[in-house]
Motif scaffolding. Structure first.
Motif, PDB file in Angstrom:
ATOM      1  N   THR A 268       0.959  -1.225   0.002  1.00  0.00           N
ATOM      2  CA  THR A 268      -0.071   0.087   0.076  1.00  0.00           C
ATOM      3  C   THR A 268       0.988   1.368   0.026  1.00  0.00           C
ATOM      4  N   ARG A 269       1.829   1.267   0.683  1.00  0.00           N
ATOM      5  CA  ARG A 269       2.847   2.318   0.718  1.00  0.00           C
ATOM      6  C   ARG A 269       3.594   2.509  -0.540  1.00  0.00           C
ATOM      7  N   LEU A 270       4.076   1.799  -1.081  1.00  0.00           N
ATOM      8  CA  LEU A 270       4.809   1.759  -2.377  1.00  0.00           C
ATOM      9  C   LEU A 270       3.876   2.403  -3.431  1.00  0.00           C
ATOM     10  N   LYS A 271       2.488   2.280  -3.517  1.00  0.00           N
ATOM     11  CA  LYS A 271       1.821   2.892  -4.371  1.00  0.00           C
ATOM     12  C   LYS A 271       2.005   4.389  -4.373  1.00  0.00           C
ATOM     13  N   ASN A 272       2.251   5.068  -3.165  1.00  0.00           N
ATOM     14  CA  ASN A 272       2.585   6.382  -3.110  1.00  0.00           C
ATOM     15  C   ASN A 272       3.752   6.798  -2.837  1.00  0.00           C
ATOM     16  N   HIS A 273       4.754   5.941  -2.406  1.00  0.00           N
ATOM     17  CA  HIS A 273       5.732   6.371  -1.869  1.00  0.00           C
ATOM     18  C   HIS A 273       6.762   5.249  -2.224  1.00  0.00           C
ATOM     19  N   PRO A 274       7.608   5.547  -3.513  1.00  0.00           N
ATOM     20  CA  PRO A 274       8.517   4.291  -3.841  1.00  0.00           C
ATOM     21  C   PRO A 274       9.883   4.118  -3.085  1.00  0.00           C
TER      22      PRO A 274
END
Length: 295
Positions: A268-274
């Motif tokens: 979920t986090r990677l979708k906005n912050h790679p």
């Protein structure tokens, strides 16, 4: 008889399928190797489209396209083909590439591996839509078609080794005369060919087999200087996820930093912050490794 066949092949300037395959392998190394380099350096396109949407994409496809187009423009061959002394010519007339064929060739060399890699990543993460799965089937159908075409090339029934070359009316040959280049262009292209060995090293280093062999001896990197979207350093209890601060569910390790998160949390986090939430280092879906417990 074998020597006679080799002489005829050299006279016709026809490369063997092994040389063509080696050139394709080298071309296929460019995009993933550049992706690893740029991800490590944290270089990517990132800008705001609207108040609620941002555009985030890697820059390696753009660099790959520019590199391939430069070689096609200067030498009439891709990066890998130039490395093995091959050149793209018209199937019947033997003429060099037109501007249109140069643009199409550079786009095909870049877009096909890029799109396939994106689709495979989404499929492995169970995020692919129905049309994306259909595209993957088309890629498999193309590979089967190419295998058939390669066999026809081997038995001298086809003038080119792939359906794309046939559609563009191109084939690979050894040039009768070396390409004419100024000294500066020659030096630049030679330096880029030396880069091929570095690209192969990068690909080896990040291969799964080598990661398993040397990964256990690596020390987790120190966090970067505090940046936006990074989690504040805290003493998270052992076995808890640094993101949700609860017991880790479906443990997933980040191969770049070594930190472990819940699968759902890190996805979920990677979708906005790679980036890695704790260290701030750039990561992608391919850097995540599921951890399975044994009874």
């Amino acid at each position: 008889m074998a020597e006679g066949a080799n002489v005829r092949q050299n006279l016709q300037n026809i490369p063997s399928i092994f040389e063509i395959s080696a050139a394709e392998t080298l071309d296929n190394l460019i995009y993933p190797a550049l992706s690893k380099i740029f991800d490590y350096l944290g270089l990517r396109l990132d800008f705001k489209l609207t108040d609620t949407k941002r555009f985030r994409e890697e820059i390696s496809p753009i660099v790959t396209w520019l590199l391939q187009y430069m070689y096609l423009r200067k030498r009439g061959s891709s990066f890998g083909e130039s490395f093995y002394g091959l050149q793209r010519t018209h199937t019947t007339t033997g003429e060099l590439l037109t501007r249109q064929q140069e643009l199409i060739s550079a786009s095909v060399l870049t877009l096909l591996p890029y799109i396939e890699r994106k689709l495979l990543t989404r499929a492995q993460n169970h995020e692919a839509y129905a049309w994306e799965e259909y595209l993957l089937k088309l890629f498999n159908a193309y590979k089967a078609s190419k295998a058939i075409h390669t066999f026809m090339y081997l038995i001298k029934y086809a003038g080119s080794h792939s359906p794309i070359f046939r559609a563009l009316r191109l084939t690979l040959r050894y040039p009768a005369t070396p390409p004419k280049e100024d000294k500066a262009t020659y030096i630049v292209l030679k330096l880029l060919e030396v880069l091929a060995f570095f690209l192969q090293f990068i690909q080896w280093w990040y291969s799964n087999d080598q990661r398993r062999k040397v990964g256990g001896s690596l020390v987790n990197p120190e966090p970067m200087e505090e940046q936006p979207n990074m989690l504040k350093k805290s003493n998270t209890p052992k076995g808890d996820c640094p993101i949700c601060l609860m017991k880790i569910d479906n443990a997933t390790a980040c191969s770049v930093s070594g930190y472990v998160y819940c699968w759902k949390c890190i996805i979920t986090r990677l979708k906005n912050h790679p980036t890695c939430p704790v260290t701030g280092y750039a990561i992608t879906m391919e850097d995540l490794v599921r951890i399975y417990e044994t009874n």
